[in-house]
Design an enzyme around this catalytic site. Structure first.
Site, PDB file in Angstrom:
ATOM      1  N   HIS A 157      46.971  47.071  28.253  1.00 16.44           N
ATOM      2  CA  HIS A 157      47.632  46.519  29.847  1.00 16.44           C
ATOM      3  C   HIS A 157      46.598  46.156  30.826  1.00 16.44           C
ATOM      4  O   HIS A 157      46.712  46.139  31.736  1.00 16.44           O
ATOM      5  CB  HIS A 157      48.674  46.761  30.041  1.00 16.44           C
ATOM      6  CG  HIS A 157      49.174  47.100  28.911  1.00 16.44           C
ATOM      7  ND1 HIS A 157      50.811  46.408  28.335  1.00 16.44           N
ATOM      8  CD2 HIS A 157      49.929  48.024  27.468  1.00 16.44           C
ATOM      9  CE1 HIS A 157      51.114  46.830  27.159  1.00 16.44           C
ATOM     10  NE2 HIS A 157      51.098  47.576  26.631  1.00 16.44           N
ATOM     11  N   SER A 278      26.862  35.063  48.507  1.00 14.64           N
ATOM     12  CA  SER A 278      27.468  34.492  49.475  1.00 14.64           C
ATOM     13  C   SER A 278      26.758  33.485  50.566  1.00 14.64           C
ATOM     14  O   SER A 278      25.598  34.464  51.525  1.00 14.64           O
ATOM     15  CB  SER A 278      28.571  34.816  50.111  1.00 14.64           C
ATOM     16  OG  SER A 278      29.385  34.316  51.503  1.00 14.64           O
ATOM     17  N   LYS A 284      27.888  39.876  49.441  1.00 10.62           N
ATOM     18  CA  LYS A 284      28.246  39.641  48.102  1.00 10.62           C
ATOM     19  C   LYS A 284      27.258  39.446  47.193  1.00 10.62           C
ATOM     20  O   LYS A 284      26.257  39.175  47.475  1.00 10.62           O
ATOM     21  CB  LYS A 284      28.909  37.968  48.434  1.00 10.62           C
ATOM     22  CG  LYS A 284      30.629  38.545  49.354  1.00 10.62           C
ATOM     23  CD  LYS A 284      31.493  38.916  48.562  1.00 10.62           C
ATOM     24  CE  LYS A 284      32.339  37.579  48.008  1.00 10.62           C
ATOM     25  NZ  LYS A 284      33.877  38.289  47.494  1.00 10.62           N
ATOM     26  N   GLU A 291      31.636  33.266  35.195  1.00  5.86           N
ATOM     27  CA  GLU A 291      33.673  32.286  35.947  1.00  5.86           C
ATOM     28  C   GLU A 291      33.667  30.552  35.642  1.00  5.86           C
ATOM     29  O   GLU A 291      34.305  30.520  35.088  1.00  5.86           O
ATOM     30  CB  GLU A 291      33.406  32.555  38.053  1.00  5.86           C
ATOM     31  CG  GLU A 291      33.654  33.335  38.137  1.00  5.86           C
ATOM     32  CD  GLU A 291      33.360  33.542  39.408  1.00  5.86           C
ATOM     33  OE1 GLU A 291      35.204  33.852  40.328  1.00  5.86           O
ATOM     34  OE2 GLU A 291      32.483  33.281  40.372  1.00  5.86           O
TER      35      GLU A 291
END
Ligand code: ARG
Length: 462
Positions: A157, A278, A284, A291
């Site tokens: 979980h 970024s 970042k 992704e």
């Protein structure tokens, strides 16, 4: 004017829109090498069977080789008016060698031709993808070996459940990938039969030798039913489902890379070569490759669904619907191949923050099961009662705001008198993982044994 492809029966050419919807040359030109290979095998067989002359066979072969060279050199002019790769090549062959070109299509139809070309293409792609899966398995196995002792939280979980080793976590993906490799291998074996010579759908009256063309193209045998041969696309569906499952596995790993490389966990340090910055936020480091692997899984699964839907309503044998089989397959197989390459590169370069992993492994009372097991083993409690006692000890630690192993023996004995000093030996994450020695568990020695199992497997299946 009669139609340049369909001849006598047609008085004129197609409407421009008809040409646009009908043409497949924009995408099936990718099959040129397979188309030429199939035609060479077919022509050689026609000569051997005395169906065409040796001179015609020789000039067909010479013309086809020239066309292949032209395409490879980027000098071939593909024409949409000629619809597909088969007609484009045949028309060029006629320009090069004249009338003999017209004999190549004896005892053959584009229906068995395209089925053959596409099988050859998918077959080669499956073999390549299989090799790439082995490469990724090798990368993950090497990392697992290096991290057989590195402790991290194991989750259920997405909450810390029990400590595991990072090596064990990685090897879970190796197991999945080995089954993926098996699925590609099985699909390869099952699809390796030749449709060539099935002609349009009913077979042919010419005395052809389908065993000869099958062998020349590396197939195990000719397909046994001409109608099945021209209409079956389950080989493509199987390739797509193997790809969809494999992509799903990589997508889960990609998701973990996204989660664990973020500052909330900080377990993984993304390599420069597989992340981006970024344009506005200088702090970042984004996990773009992970992704995109996660996202490309969508189009791969979509291609499987798409082709299933194309096929499900088609009566035997060939329908033009089946021309829509190619783009999804090309795209999905390209994508899985790119994802495998990116995942291998990224995982190879990934570095680990072992301190953050270790710290997180001890959080969330992750050794509570070890405590319950100790109560069963050392104090003779039934497991259900041990579970209850442990729950009470967790509640106590929670109230005191401390870890389980920071409770004093006196505190513990107030909850369960049978507890002794020895309990502290199982409360550390190290002891927890080391104790899970039963086959398939996370104990570092077990991980090392499984690493060598996979190293041997990769050697044997290279
Ligand atoms: N371009 C076609 C395809 O990909 C080739 C087969 C055409 N056959 C036919 N009967 N129209 O399916």
């Amino acid at each position: 004017m009669s139609n340049r492809m369909w001849g006598g029966r047609f008085g004129g050419g197609p409407d421009d829109i008809m040409e646009e919807i009908n043409a497949s040359i924009g995408f099936d030109q990718r099959l040129f090498a397979q188309d030429i290979r199939g035609s060479l095998a077919h022509a050689e067989m026609l000569v051997k069977q005395g169906i065409i002359s040796a001179e015609d066979g020789a000039s067909i072969a010479q013309g086809l080789h020239q066309i292949e060279a032209e395409i490879n050199a980027g000098e071939f002019r593909f024409s949409r008016a000629l619809e597909d790769i088969h007609m484009n090549i045949e028309a060029r062959l006629a320009e090069l060698i004249g009338d003999a070109a017209g004999r190549l299509h004896t005892a053959r139809s584009r229906n068995d031709q395209v089925a053959t070309d596409f099988r050859l293409y998918v077959r080669d792609a499956l073999a390549h993808i299989g090799t790439q899966i082995h490469t990724l398995m090798g990368v993950l196995t090497a990392k697992a070996e290096a991290h057989a002792d590195t402790i991290m939280p194991g989750f259920t979980h997405l909450q810390p459940a029990q400590p595991v080793t990072f090596g064990h976590h990685l090897l879970a993906y190796v197991e999945m990938l080995s089954r993926d490799a098996g699925r590609f291998h099985d699909a390869h074996k099952r699809m390796n039969e030749s449709p060539l010579g099935a002609a349009a759908l009913a077979g042919t009256g010419f005395d052809i030798d389908r065993h000869m063309t099958a062998a020349a193209l590396g197939f195990d045998a000719p397909m046994g039913n001409s109608m099945d041969a021209v209409s079956a696309r389950d080989f493509a569906l199987e390739a797509l489902s193997a790809a969809a499952i494999c992509a799903t596995h990589m997508s889960r790993l990609a998701e973990e890379i996204v989660i664990f490389s973020g500052p909330a966990y900080g377990f993984f340090n993304l390599p420069d070569a597989y992340s981006t910055g970024s344009s506005i936020m200088p702090q970042k480091r984004n996990p773009d490759a992970a992704e995109l692997i996660r996202a490309k899984t969508g189009r791969i699964i979509g291609a499987l669904g798409g082709l299933m839907i194309v096929m499900k309503g088609l009566p035997l044998a060939y329908s033009k619907d089946m021309q829509e089989d190619k783009e999804g397959v090309f795209n999905a197989l390209d994508s899985i191949s790119l994802c495998l390459a990116a995942m291998s590169g990224m995982m190879d370069a990934l570095s680990i923050n072992a301190d953050a992993m270790h710290k997180a492994a001890g959080s969330g009372y992750s050794t509570a099961t070890d405590l319950a097991d100790w109560l069963v083993r050392e104090a003779g409690l039934p497991f259900r009662q041990a579970h209850h006692v442990t729950g009470a000890l967790v509640a106590l630690a929670e109230k005191k705001g401390c870890a389980l192993d920071a409770l004093s023996l006196a505190d513990m004995q107030k909850v369960e008198a049978a507890i002794t000093d020895n309990v502290f030996t199982v409360l550390s994450v190290e002891n927890s993982v080391a104790s899970r020695q039963a086959f398939g568990g996370t104990a570092p020695d077990g991980v090392r044994a499984r690493v060598s199992h996979w190293q041997n497997w990769l050697k044997e299946n290279a």
